[in-house]
Design a protein around this motif. Structure first.
Motif, PDB file in Angstrom:
ATOM      1  N   LEU A 317      93.547  35.431  45.518  1.00 37.45           N
ATOM      2  CA  LEU A 317      93.052  36.572  46.283  1.00 37.45           C
ATOM      3  C   LEU A 317      93.974  36.871  47.467  1.00 37.45           C
ATOM      4  CD1 LEU A 317      89.190  35.921  46.383  1.00 37.45           C
ATOM      5  CD2 LEU A 317      90.428  37.508  44.923  1.00 37.45           C
ATOM      6  N   ILE A 318      94.387  35.829  48.161  1.00 34.31           N
ATOM      7  CA  ILE A 318      95.282  36.018  49.301  1.00 34.31           C
ATOM      8  C   ILE A 318      96.619  36.601  48.848  1.00 34.31           C
ATOM      9  CG2 ILE A 318      96.557  34.830  51.121  1.00 34.31           C
ATOM     10  CD1 ILE A 318      94.253  32.840  51.289  1.00 34.31           C
ATOM     11  N   THR A 319      97.128  36.105  47.739  1.00 39.94           N
ATOM     12  CA  THR A 319      98.382  36.633  47.197  1.00 39.94           C
ATOM     13  C   THR A 319      98.229  38.092  46.789  1.00 39.94           C
ATOM     14  OG1 THR A 319      98.996  34.436  46.380  1.00 39.94           O
ATOM     15  CG2 THR A 319     100.142  36.313  45.429  1.00 39.94           C
ATOM     16  N   ALA A 320      97.100  38.415  46.171  1.00 34.64           N
ATOM     17  CA  ALA A 320      96.858  39.803  45.761  1.00 34.64           C
ATOM     18  C   ALA A 320      96.792  40.732  46.957  1.00 34.64           C
ATOM     19  CB  ALA A 320      95.558  39.883  44.955  1.00 34.64           C
ATOM     20  N   PHE A 321      96.263  40.228  48.071  1.00 34.53           N
ATOM     21  CA  PHE A 321      96.191  41.061  49.269  1.00 34.53           C
ATOM     22  C   PHE A 321      97.562  41.232  49.928  1.00 34.53           C
ATOM     23  CE2 PHE A 321      96.002  41.030  53.918  1.00 34.53           C
ATOM     24  CZ  PHE A 321      95.442  42.274  54.127  1.00 34.53           C
ATOM     25  N   GLU A 322      98.313  40.141  50.037  1.00 34.02           N
ATOM     26  CA  GLU A 322      99.573  40.187  50.759  1.00 34.02           C
ATOM     27  C   GLU A 322     100.680  40.901  49.996  1.00 34.02           C
ATOM     28  OE1 GLU A 322     100.431  36.128  51.658  1.00 34.02           O
ATOM     29  OE2 GLU A 322      99.238  36.129  53.495  1.00 34.02           O
ATOM     30  N   GLY A 324     100.157  42.607  46.827  1.00 32.73           N
ATOM     31  CA  GLY A 324      99.703  43.629  45.894  1.00 32.73           C
ATOM     32  C   GLY A 324      99.043  44.782  46.616  1.00 32.73           C
ATOM     33  N   ASP A 325      98.364  45.624  45.847  1.00 29.21           N
ATOM     34  CA  ASP A 325      97.665  46.774  46.423  1.00 29.21           C
ATOM     35  C   ASP A 325      96.157  46.606  46.291  1.00 29.21           C
ATOM     36  OD1 ASP A 325      97.589  46.944  43.704  1.00 29.21           O
ATOM     37  OD2 ASP A 325      97.980  49.092  43.589  1.00 29.21           O
ATOM     38  N   ALA A 326      95.709  45.369  46.460  1.00 28.14           N
ATOM     39  CA  ALA A 326      94.277  45.100  46.313  1.00 28.14           C
ATOM     40  C   ALA A 326      93.455  45.828  47.365  1.00 28.14           C
ATOM     41  CB  ALA A 326      94.010  43.604  46.384  1.00 28.14           C
ATOM     42  N   GLY A 327      94.024  46.019  48.585  1.00 28.66           N
ATOM     43  CA  GLY A 327      93.322  46.758  49.630  1.00 28.66           C
ATOM     44  C   GLY A 327      92.141  46.012  50.201  1.00 28.66           C
ATOM     45  N   SER A 328      91.227  46.789  50.781  1.00 27.29           N
ATOM     46  CA  SER A 328      90.096  46.185  51.498  1.00 27.29           C
ATOM     47  C   SER A 328      89.070  45.574  50.570  1.00 27.29           C
ATOM     48  CB  SER A 328      89.424  47.251  52.371  1.00 27.29           C
ATOM     49  OG  SER A 328      88.926  48.314  51.559  1.00 27.29           O
ATOM     50  N   ALA A 329      89.108  45.907  49.272  1.00 25.63           N
ATOM     51  CA  ALA A 329      88.096  45.381  48.349  1.00 25.63           C
ATOM     52  C   ALA A 329      88.152  43.869  48.239  1.00 25.63           C
ATOM     53  CB  ALA A 329      88.278  46.014  46.968  1.00 25.63           C
ATOM     54  N   VAL A 330      89.312  43.281  48.536  1.00 27.03           N
ATOM     55  CA  VAL A 330      89.475  41.838  48.384  1.00 27.03           C
ATOM     56  C   VAL A 330      88.871  41.066  49.549  1.00 27.03           C
ATOM     57  CG1 VAL A 330      91.679  41.605  49.583  1.00 27.03           C
ATOM     58  CG2 VAL A 330      91.177  40.112  47.655  1.00 27.03           C
ATOM     59  N   LEU A 331      88.497  41.762  50.613  1.00 25.23           N
ATOM     60  CA  LEU A 331      88.071  41.072  51.830  1.00 25.23           C
ATOM     61  C   LEU A 331      86.776  40.290  51.641  1.00 25.23           C
ATOM     62  CD1 LEU A 331      88.883  43.741  54.549  1.00 25.23           C
ATOM     63  CD2 LEU A 331      90.251  41.815  53.783  1.00 25.23           C
ATOM     64  N   MET A 332      85.790  40.914  51.020  1.00 27.19           N
ATOM     65  CA  MET A 332      84.483  40.263  50.932  1.00 27.19           C
ATOM     66  C   MET A 332      84.548  38.937  50.171  1.00 27.19           C
ATOM     67  SD  MET A 332      80.823  41.906  49.780  1.00 27.19           S
ATOM     68  CE  MET A 332      81.037  43.183  51.010  1.00 27.19           C
ATOM     69  N   PRO A 333      85.119  38.880  48.952  1.00 26.18           N
ATOM     70  CA  PRO A 333      85.208  37.565  48.291  1.00 26.18           C
ATOM     71  C   PRO A 333      86.135  36.602  49.027  1.00 26.18           C
ATOM     72  CG  PRO A 333      86.388  39.235  47.030  1.00 26.18           C
ATOM     73  CD  PRO A 333      85.611  39.966  48.080  1.00 26.18           C
ATOM     74  N   MET A 334      87.171  37.121  49.688  1.00 22.44           N
ATOM     75  CA  MET A 334      88.097  36.235  50.392  1.00 22.44           C
ATOM     76  C   MET A 334      87.413  35.553  51.571  1.00 22.44           C
ATOM     77  SD  MET A 334      91.927  37.052  51.812  1.00 22.44           S
ATOM     78  CE  MET A 334      91.419  38.058  53.197  1.00 22.44           C
ATOM     79  N   PHE A 335      86.626  36.303  52.338  1.00 20.64           N
ATOM     80  CA  PHE A 335      85.931  35.707  53.477  1.00 20.64           C
ATOM     81  C   PHE A 335      84.810  34.781  53.017  1.00 20.64           C
ATOM     82  CE2 PHE A 335      87.288  39.571  56.079  1.00 20.64           C
ATOM     83  CZ  PHE A 335      88.390  38.891  56.570  1.00 20.64           C
ATOM     84  N   LYS A 336      84.187  35.111  51.899  1.00 22.72           N
ATOM     85  CA  LYS A 336      83.125  34.229  51.391  1.00 22.72           C
ATOM     86  C   LYS A 336      83.703  32.890  50.973  1.00 22.72           C
ATOM     87  CE  LYS A 336      79.227  34.117  48.191  1.00 22.72           C
ATOM     88  NZ  LYS A 336      78.427  34.884  47.193  1.00 22.72           N
ATOM     89  N   LEU A 337      84.858  32.912  50.329  1.00 32.12           N
ATOM     90  CA  LEU A 337      85.489  31.659  49.907  1.00 32.12           C
ATOM     91  C   LEU A 337      86.120  30.930  51.082  1.00 32.12           C
ATOM     92  CD1 LEU A 337      87.207  32.724  46.558  1.00 32.12           C
ATOM     93  CD2 LEU A 337      85.052  31.521  46.885  1.00 32.12           C
ATOM     94  N   TYR A 346      91.840  26.888  57.149  1.00 23.52           N
ATOM     95  CA  TYR A 346      91.421  28.244  57.496  1.00 23.52           C
ATOM     96  C   TYR A 346      92.424  28.884  58.452  1.00 23.52           C
ATOM     97  CZ  TYR A 346      88.010  32.005  58.021  1.00 23.52           C
ATOM     98  OH  TYR A 346      87.383  33.224  57.974  1.00 23.52           O
ATOM     99  N   GLN A 347      92.846  28.122  59.453  1.00 18.79           N
ATOM    100  CA  GLN A 347      93.820  28.659  60.403  1.00 18.79           C
ATOM    101  C   GLN A 347      95.134  29.002  59.716  1.00 18.79           C
ATOM    102  OE1 GLN A 347      93.301  29.386  63.641  1.00 18.79           O
ATOM    103  NE2 GLN A 347      91.175  28.731  63.486  1.00 18.79           N
ATOM    104  N   LYS A 348      95.486  28.244  58.690  1.00 18.03           N
ATOM    105  CA  LYS A 348      96.774  28.455  58.036  1.00 18.03           C
ATOM    106  C   LYS A 348      96.719  29.568  56.990  1.00 18.03           C
ATOM    107  CE  LYS A 348      98.399  25.222  55.234  1.00 18.03           C
ATOM    108  NZ  LYS A 348      99.033  23.971  54.759  1.00 18.03           N
ATOM    109  N   LYS A 349      95.579  29.721  56.306  1.00 20.40           N
ATOM    110  CA  LYS A 349      95.520  30.660  55.193  1.00 20.40           C
ATOM    111  C   LYS A 349      94.820  31.972  55.524  1.00 20.40           C
ATOM    112  CE  LYS A 349      95.541  27.052  51.616  1.00 20.40           C
ATOM    113  NZ  LYS A 349      94.802  26.454  50.458  1.00 20.40           N
ATOM    114  N   ILE A 350      93.699  31.900  56.250  1.00 22.87           N
ATOM    115  CA  ILE A 350      92.872  33.088  56.433  1.00 22.87           C
ATOM    116  C   ILE A 350      93.200  33.838  57.725  1.00 22.87           C
ATOM    117  CG2 ILE A 350      90.506  33.957  56.558  1.00 22.87           C
ATOM    118  CD1 ILE A 350      91.215  32.810  53.866  1.00 22.87           C
TER     119      ILE A 350
END
Length: 817
Positions: A317-322, A324-337, A346-350
Motif C-alpha cells: 500500500l505504501i509503495t502504491a501511494f509513493e 503509483g497513482d493510488a491517490g487518497s483512496a489508499v489512506l484508509m486501509p493504510m492508516f488502519k494497518l 510507524y515513525q519510519k514507514k507511516i
C-alpha cells in the motif's frame, strides 16, 4: 608451514549465526539457524551442513541444492541471499523463514482466518510448482511439509530442492537418502511397470496432495493415511482425490488446478487471495479498479492474518501511494494497518507519508487525512505537528469548500494537545472567531462552538478567561438553532473555568434570553443549564468555603478531574461526550442543502456516568432526570450520525442550508442576524470575542421590553436590573456594538403607540444623570418619571393582551393590523 596461520574462511561470512530452529532434525540434510546480517542487524536464516555430522553423499546433495537454489527466482520459492563452502561446513543464507510445521502449530485450529490463510499458502505452492514444471521443465521430487517454509509476511516458500532434477517423462525417480522421506514417494516408484506413465508434473502433484493433507491434519504418519478426507475442505476434496490418485497420468497439471480453483466457488477464490493477487499486479491496474479495491479492502482486513497485513499488504500500500497513482483512496486501509506497527516502525514507514500527504493540494486527499487524523495523531511528534502539519491544516480554515473548512475545525480536537502556545491560543482562536461570526454555513458555526468547548482544557488560562464566555454567548445569539444549543451545552460543559461572579453577571442573563427561544430543545437546554448554575450559586451562598474549590480550575493550565467544580455540572458533564453537528458539508459528494431533512431538536444527550455526578447537589439530580427525559423523545435514530464515536457532541443533524423550517424566521429580539453579523468586522482578533462582554445586559433589557410579543406577562423592565449606568447605552433605530462592529437587529415595528423607537423605548426616556454635586434631587425626579412610564406601559401591555385573547392567538412573527 604457513597453514597454521591460515585465516578461517567462515569469518568472512557476512552473517552472525545464532540459535538453531527445531523442526528439520530428521527430515533434511540441513540444520536451520537464526542469523543476523553484520552491520545492518537484519534478520535472516542460515542453513548449515556440517560434514562432521553427515557424510560425503549428503554433502554432495547439499552442494547441489545450493547451486540449484542460486539459479531460481520466483515469489513462491525460497529466496537465496548468499552461501559459503569450506572444507567441513556449507552455509546457505536465505530470507528469514521458519518451517511451515512450526508456523501452523502457532495458528488457531479453526476459524475463517485460518481457512483463508491456508488457501493462500496452498495457492502459492501450487503456483511455484507450475513455474518449475511448466516454465522451468523441472521436477521438485520432494514436496512435503518439511520442504515448505514461511517468511515474516506469512508467505509460503518452497525449499528442500536437494532432489530437484530435469522433468523427463518416463524416467525414474531419485533415491532419497533420508528414510523419513520415503513415505512421500508416489506409488509408481515401487512399480517399474508404471514408471512409463510418469509425467513431468505427476510426482510433484502427488507431493502437493501430501502437503494438503498435512496442512489440515499435521505430519503424515504413513502413506495409507492419505485416504482420510475428514478434514479436507469440500471445495478442495475433488482436486485432492485427483492428486493422490494411483494413476500418474490422471493427476492434473498445477496450472489447471489454479484455473479450476480460481473460478467462482473455487477454493482459491476468496477475499485474501484476491486482495494479494491484486496488490502483486497493482502497477498494471486501472485507476478506477484501484479505487474500488482500496474502498473494499478496508472492511476485509479484520479477517486477514495480522502478519500478512503488516508485512505483506501494508508495504505494498505504501509503495502504491509513493510510486503509483493510488491517490487518497489508499489512506484508509493504510492508516488502519498502521496500528499494527510498533512506534519505531510507524515513525519510519507511516509518518513520512503523512507529512507528504498534508502538503497535497488534492482536496479529496486532505479530507480523508482530516477524517482519519485520530488514527495516527498519537504517533506524531509535537515538533512535526507544529512545524510541518499545522501550517498545512490551517489553510483549510479559509478554503472555499465548506467540507474542508468543517473537517479542519473538527481536526483541531485531535491536534490541540500537541499544538504550541502560538498555534493554539493565537492562530486557532483567530480562525475560530472568524468562522463563528462570518461563515455562511450554520453547521460550521455550530461545530466551531463545539470544538472550542472541547479544547478549552488545552487553552492558556488567561486566554480561556477572555474567550470562552464571549464566544459561547455569541453562539447563543446565532439564528441557527443547533448553534444556539451548542453554545448552551458548551457553557455547561466548561463551567469549571468560569468565576462565579461571571456566572451571575454574564452567563445567567444570556441564558435567560433563550428561555423564550422558539426551539423547544434550546429552551430545555437553557433551563437545565440555568438550574445547574443557580445550584452552584446557591451552594456557595450557603457555604462560602465551597467557592475556592469551584473556581480551582479557572486559573490552572491542567485542570483536575477530581475537584468539586467538575462534579457540579450533572447532565452537562455529558455535553463533552455528545456528537458534532452533522451538516450537509460532511459529505464530499454534495454540499447542496437538502430540503427533505428536518430538525426538531439539537440531539439526544447521553446518560452521565455516576462518577461524574455530585451526590450533594440537588440541582444536579434534577438536571440529570431532565436529560434522560429528553433523550427518550425527539428525532428517530435514523436522523443521527452514528459514524462519530461517543467522545463527540450531541447529534444535531440537519442540512446546513435549511433547518426544516417552513418559512423564514426573524431573529429573536436582541439576537444577531446571521447575515448582518457576518458583515461586521473581520472577526480575526480575539478582541472581537472579548468585546461581547457588555452585550448581555443590553439584550436582557430588550428581551424584557419585548416580552409582550411572546404573550408573557412576566417579562417587564425591572428597575436596577442593568449592571451598567443607563447613560452608557445609546438607543436608536439600531443598536451597534462599537468595538466589534456587530449589528443587533431589534423588533420590526412597535406594538404600541407609546413605542416610538424600534427598541420599544422612547429616545428621551432616560434622563441624563449628573454624577456629582446636587444629584440627589435629579435622581429622585428621574426615578419618579420612570415609575410613571413603567405603570403606563404595564397598562398598555395588559390592554394589548386582553385584545389578543379575545381575538384569538397570533401567529409568530405576524404583524398586527
Amino acid at each position: 608451514m604457513w597453514s597454521f596461520f591460515a585465516r578461517d574462511p567462515s569469518k568472512d561470512f557476512p552473517y552472525e549465526i545464532g540459535d538453531i530452529v527445531t523442526g528439520l532434525e530428521d527430515k533434511s540434510v540441513w540444520a536451520l539457524h537464526q542469523a543476523k546480517k553484520k552491520g545492518t542487524n537484519e534478520d535472516v536464516s542460515v542453513f548449515v551442513f556440517d560434514l562432521r555430522t553427515g557424510n560425503e553423499t549428503q554433502f554432495d546433495v547439499a552442494r547441489a541444492a545450493v547451486k540449484r537454489l542460486k539459479t531460481l527466482r520466483h515469489p513462491s520459492i525460497l529466496t537465496y541471499l548468499d552461501s559459503l563452502e569450506t572444507e567441513k561446513v556449507l552455509y546457505l543464507a536465505t530470507e528469514f523463514v521458519v518451517p511451515l510445521e512450526t508456523h501452523l502449530a502457532q495458528l488457531s485450529r479453526e476459524g475463517h482466518q485460518r481457512d483463508l490463510y491456508l488457501s493462500w499458502g496452498i495457492f502459492q505452492i501450487t503456483r511455484a510448482l507450475s513455474f518449475l514444471n511448466n516454465d522451468g521443465n523441472l521436477r521438485h521430487n520432494n514436496v512435503c511439509l518439511s520442504s515448505v517454509f514461511v517468511n515474516t509476511a506469512g508467505e509460503w516458500k518452497l525449499g528442500g530442492v536437494e532432489y530437484m532434477a530435469g522433468a523427463v517423462e518416463g524416467t525414474g525417480l531419485p533415491i532419497k537418502i533420508l528414510p523419513t522421506l520415503e513415505k512421500y514417494d508416489p506409488p509408481e516408484k515401487a512399480d517399474p511397470s508404471r514408471q512409463r506413465l510418469i509425467t513431468k508434473c505427476s510426482t510433484d502433484m502427488w507431493g502437493l496432495g501430501c502437503l494438503i493433507w498435512e496442512a489440515f491434519n499435521g505430519s503424515l504418519p504413513q502413506q495409507s493415511s492419505l485416504k482420510d478426507l475428514n478434514n479436507i475442505p469440500k471445495q478442495l476434496s475433488t482436486v485432492y482425490c485427483e492428486l493422490v490418485g494411483a494413476n500418474p497420468a490422471s493427476r492434473p497439471n498445477p496450472a489447471d488446478i489454479i484455473t479450476r480453483c480460481r473460478k467462482i466457488g473455487g477454493y482459491f477464490k476468496n477475499d485474501l487471495v484476491d486482495a494479494l493477487l491484486f496488490l502483486e499486479e497493482i502497477q498494471i491496474k486501472e485507476k478506477n479498479e484501484k479505487n474500488r479495491f482500496f474502498s473494499s479492502i478496508t472492511s476485509q482486513l479484520d479477517s486477514f492474518p495480522e502478519n500478512v497485513c503488516q508485512h505483506k499488504i501494508l508495504p505494498q500500500l505504501i509503495t502504491a501511494f509513493e510510486y503509483g497513482d493510488a491517490g487518497s483512496a489508499v489512506l484508509m486501509p493504510m492508516f488502519k494497518l498502521g496500528r499494527l506497527l510498533d512506534e519505531v516502525e510507524y515513525q519510519k514507514k507511516i509518518v513520512p507519508c503523512v507529512v507528504k500527504l498534508f502538503s497535497s493540494n488534492d482536496r479529496a486527499t486532505r479530507i480523508r487525512l482530516l477524517q482519519q487524523l485520530e488514527h495516527f495523531i498519537g504517533h506524531l511528534q509535537s515538533n512535526i505537528v507544529n512545524e510541518q502539519i499545522f501550517p498545512q491544516v490551517a489553510n483549510g480554515f479559509m478554503d472555499t469548500n465548506p467540507t474542508i473548512r468543517e473537517q479542519t475545525v473538527k481536526s483541531i480536537i485531535h491536534l490541540a494537545p500537541k499544538l504550541n502556545y502560538n498555534n493554539l491560543n493565537v492562530e486557532v482562536l483567530r480562525h475560530f472567531a472568524r468562522l463563528q461570526s462570518k461563515d455562511d454555513q450554520g453547521g460550521i458555526r455550530t461545530n466551531t462552538t463545539v470544538c472550542l468547548g472541547k479544547i478549552a482544557q488545552h487553552l492558556h488560562p488567561q486566554i480561556r478567561q477572555k474567550v470562552l464566555i464571549s464566544a459561547f454567548i455569541r453562539a447563543m445569539r446565532d439564528p441557527f438553532p443547533p448553534a444556539r444549543s451548542a453554545g448552551v451545552l458548551a457553557l455547561a460543559a466548561t463551567q469549571q473555568y468560569f468565576l462565579l461572579s461571571e456566572v451571575a453577571t454574564r452567563i445567567l442573563p444570556a441564558l435567560c434570553q433563550l428561555t423564550i427561544d422558539p426551539e423547544k430543545s434550546v429552551r430545555d437546554s437553557a433551563f437545565r443549564t440555568i438550574k445547574g448554575f443557580l445550584g452552584k450559586l446557591e451552594k456557595v451562598s450557603e457555604d462560602p468555603s465551597l467557592r475556592e474549590s469551584m473556581e480551582a480550575d479557572v486559573h490552572t493550565a491542567t485542570p483536575s478531574l477530581s475537584n468539586a467544580a467538575a462534579t457540579w455540572a450533572g447532565w452537562a458533564v455529558t455535553a463533552v461526550t455528545a456528537k458534532f453537528y452533522r451538516s450537509q458539508s460532511d459529505t464530499v459528494k454534495s454540499i447542496t442543502p437538502m430540503a427533505s431533512k428536518t430538525l426538531s431538536k439539537p440531539g439526544s444527550l447521553e446518560q452521565p456516568s455516576s462518577s461524574s455526578i455530585s451526590t450533594t447537589t440537588s440541582s444536579v439530580t434534577s438536571m440529570t432526570s431532565l436529560e434522560q427525559e429528553e433523550s427518550k423523545g425527539g428525532d428517530s435514530v435514523s436522523d443521527y450520525d452514528e459514524t462519530w464515536d461517543t467522545e463527540n457532541w450531541g447529534d444535531m443533524e440537519a442540512p446546513s442550508g435549511q433547518i426544516g423550517m417552513t418559512e423564514p424566521r426573524s431573529p429573536l429580539p436582541g439576537q444577531i442576524s446571521g447575515r448582518t453579523d457576518r458583515k461586521g468586522t473581520d472577526g480575526w482578533d480575539m478582541d472581537e470575542w472579548g468585546s461581547l462582554e457588555e452585550e448581555p445586559a443590553l439584550e436582557g433589557s430588550e428581551a424584557c421590553t419585548s416580552g409582550g410579543d411572546w404573550g408573557s406577562p412576566d417579562f417587564v423592565a425591572v428597575e436596577g436590573a442593568a449592571t451598567k449606568s443607563a447613560s452608557s447605552y445609546s438607543f436608536g433605530e439600531t443598536a451597534k456594538d462599537e468595538v466589534a462592529g456587530l449589528t443587533v437587529k431589534l423588533p420590526d415595528e412597535p406594538r404600541t403607540p407609546a413605542a416610538k423607537s424600534p427598541s420599544g423605548w422612547e429616545e428621551n426616556e432616560w434622563e441624563p444623570i449628573e454624577e456629582t454635586g446636587g444629584a440627589s434631587s435629579k435622581l429622585e425626579e428621574a426615578r419618579k418619571k420612570r415609575e410613571e412610564r413603567k405603570l403606563q406601559r404595564q397598562k398598555e401591555l395588559e390592554a394589548r393582551r386582553a385584545t389578543r385573547v379575545s381575538g384569538g392567538p397570533m401567529k409568530l412573527g405576524a404583524k398586527k393590523i
